[in-house]
Design a protein around this motif. Sequence first.
Motif, PDB file in Angstrom:
ATOM      1  N   ARG A 118       0.852  -1.203   0.000  1.00 40.89           N
ATOM      2  CA  ARG A 118       0.000   0.000   0.000  1.00 40.89           C
ATOM      3  C   ARG A 118       0.877   1.238   0.000  1.00 40.89           C
ATOM      4  N   GLY A 119       0.292   2.358  -0.383  1.00 44.53           N
ATOM      5  CA  GLY A 119       1.051   3.612  -0.327  1.00 44.53           C
ATOM      6  C   GLY A 119       2.174   3.614  -1.344  1.00 44.53           C
ATOM      7  N   THR A 120       3.160   4.454  -1.095  1.00 43.58           N
ATOM      8  CA  THR A 120       4.238   4.567  -2.059  1.00 43.58           C
ATOM      9  C   THR A 120       5.410   3.679  -1.646  1.00 43.58           C
ATOM     10  N   SER A 121       6.390   3.599  -2.516  1.00 42.20           N
ATOM     11  CA  SER A 121       7.555   2.783  -2.237  1.00 42.20           C
ATOM     12  C   SER A 121       8.656   3.239  -3.181  1.00 42.20           C
ATOM     13  N   HIS A 122       9.860   3.379  -2.662  1.00 41.06           N
ATOM     14  CA  HIS A 122      10.976   3.873  -3.469  1.00 41.06           C
ATOM     15  C   HIS A 122      12.067   2.823  -3.479  1.00 41.06           C
ATOM     16  N   LEU A 123      12.259   2.196  -4.630  1.00 45.37           N
ATOM     17  CA  LEU A 123      13.191   1.079  -4.694  1.00 45.37           C
ATOM     18  C   LEU A 123      14.602   1.565  -5.019  1.00 45.37           C
ATOM     19  N   ALA A 124      15.577   0.810  -4.519  1.00 44.85           N
ATOM     20  CA  ALA A 124      16.974   1.167  -4.754  1.00 44.85           C
ATOM     21  C   ALA A 124      17.632   0.148  -5.683  1.00 44.85           C
ATOM     22  N   LEU A 125      16.849  -0.422  -6.601  1.00 44.50           N
ATOM     23  CA  LEU A 125      17.413  -1.370  -7.569  1.00 44.50           C
ATOM     24  C   LEU A 125      18.519  -0.666  -8.337  1.00 44.50           C
ATOM     25  N   GLY A 126      19.707  -1.275  -8.341  1.00 44.96           N
ATOM     26  CA  GLY A 126      20.842  -0.658  -9.036  1.00 44.96           C
ATOM     27  C   GLY A 126      21.796   0.051  -8.101  1.00 44.96           C
ATOM     28  N   GLN A 127      21.363   0.313  -6.860  1.00 43.27           N
ATOM     29  CA  GLN A 127      22.205   1.070  -5.928  1.00 43.27           C
ATOM     30  C   GLN A 127      22.736   0.181  -4.793  1.00 43.27           C
ATOM     31  N   GLU A 128      22.691  -1.138  -4.988  1.00 45.01           N
ATOM     32  CA  GLU A 128      22.989  -2.068  -3.891  1.00 45.01           C
ATOM     33  C   GLU A 128      24.433  -2.016  -3.408  1.00 45.01           C
ATOM     34  N   ALA A 129      25.364  -1.667  -4.311  1.00 44.29           N
ATOM     35  CA  ALA A 129      26.781  -1.724  -3.928  1.00 44.29           C
ATOM     36  C   ALA A 129      27.092  -0.746  -2.796  1.00 44.29           C
TER      37      ALA A 129
END
Lengths: 324, 337
Positions: B45-56
């Motif tokens: 629910r609501g929003t979500s901001h993914l960090a795909l690509g920033q894992e290092a």
Amino acid sequence: MAELSFREAIAAGIAQEMARDPLVYFIGEDIGAAGGVFKATVGLFEQFGPDRVRDTPISEQAIIGAAMGAAMTGLRPIAEIMFSDFLATCWDMVANQVAKTRYMTDGQVSLPLVIRTANGGGTRFGAQHSQSLENWGMAVPGLKVVAPSNPADAKGLLAAAIRDPDPVLFFEQKSLYGVKGEVPDGEHVDRLGSARVLRDGKDCTIVALAAMVPRSLDAAERLAAMDIEATVVDVRSLVPLDTRTILSAVTKTGRLFTVEENPRLCGWGAEIASIAADECFDDLDGPIVRITTPHVPLPAADVLEDAAMPSVERIVETVKRAMR
Amino acid sequence: MSTRVEKPPAAEVDRPTRLRLYQLMVELRDFEQRAYELFLENLVRGTSHLALGQEAISAGYAVAMRADDYTFCTYRGHGHTLARGASMAGAMAELLGRGNGMLHGKGGSMHLTDVRHGAMGSYAIVGAHLPIAAGAAWSAQVRKSGQVAVCFFGDGATNIGAFHEALNLAVVWKLPVVFVCENNQYMEYTPIASVTAVEHPAADRASAYGLESILVDGNDADIIYQTARQTIDRARTGGGPSLVEALTYRHGGHSRADPAKYRPEAEVREWLQRDPVKRYRERLLTNGISETQVNEIETRAQQKVDAATEEARRGDPARVEEIERQVWGDGSAAWRN
């Protein structure tokens, strides 16, 4: 009992708590060697040293942010915001971060910190250095809001605020700094969330805060000469709010007046009026009346500022007219 | 003076650390992918901001940190929080609004926090947590605890006042704090270059605070790990703060509402080739780690995310009784007597 000025009582309260608890630290602009622009922190730098009494740059967000980060990791900081008007420059820190973090983390984080600030008018400083904005804090869940009216309360409530587990906005009405009063000797710690009945009268209740308290007491004396006996309640703490003391006075007298330094809309008195209307409507013998500054930015010139803020005369006239 | 680190000093990162870095990156990648799938199912629910690509960046710093060090991160903070050892099921359940969420449903995706693991919060107002991290570092300094605060933020945060207030205070007070700018090239929907006075929003401003300018490849876990070791060590030994700019790229949009159509296709392609997880996998293979070992790490990560998802989905909805709890230190929400 010793006679102290309001500003001396503030410094005494901080000193008492810093001597007692090594985790109490104090930061702000010009609070160190300069002793504060209102001289309310004189002697602390000399007594506790530059590590525990630290001057900051003019960076209100950094001041409140630093206090918050320190509070959540084991210190009990006191942060000074020189004028309460400057809270607007760091309101994100106060209202979004400090106020909400315990709740949003469901209690993982505790924030025992005090934000002291010089508040209110009467000094001809104009609209950006004179606001009375306790109600800003009152509107945000997660902030406790305290505003003493005399030196004894200044010391005792400040000590209580420093020991409290939650963030407290502590408003010091700047025209009170020079006012003297008896302060108990030795350790003095008061209780947040307790209002005080300062005068008993059967005809009406006047509820006031900070600098409006001495004005309300003066007004009550003049009203007595006109056969109107007023109870005067010093609210002292808006959050938590001692509704029991306030409503008990309203119930006994049947009339309620609030005296608020803030501009009209959404002042703290509106909340108290609403609670009284909800919970003791049947005991009221007439309308609840709010006496406030008009809904304007506070003007600078002495005649304008005096006429804008609730004066003893305006309190007397308003109560007399309403009680007729 | 820019200190650019361009080539991975491969020999300096030992094999156990490399395996740990890869494992963590794969876990964070799989968690974010799963979060994305779950919101396609309308479960988040609501929003979500993914960090795909920033894992290092999350992995490199977390592996270099001491267990009692502090992490402060942003609303794009799932990875930073998990990297410190926070419960994956607790994080997933929080995204799903369940009672078994790590904040019992009261914080949501943008506020993941696990104080027991030093994850001191995810902050959703851009820039706000930089002064707060400085405050935690001040506390560590005066308590002489030896702890370091690491504060992660996006490129967009470098244009807000709190960034500058925090940097100045941290330098003046010589605080044990490391500020890590994850420059993913876009502040929400706008290219950072088009709204910033300097080319490198953090690194080019370091000199304004008397700090060394550190600009690194944020998609290289070895480089990040080594930068982390250096900057954390400097903070811990009384050398004061550092400001690091790590260049990286968001594989997706700003938030779930953003398909990121504003990004040139060629740019996206180029950055996907620099995917930190893929790159690191190749590096492991060319450095004598077997395909089998790498596959095992990937399988374990997938199993961990599956188990966390199952546990989260089994949770009941957040409890209504929680609403009026934990406003105050006594656990209550009472504002009057």
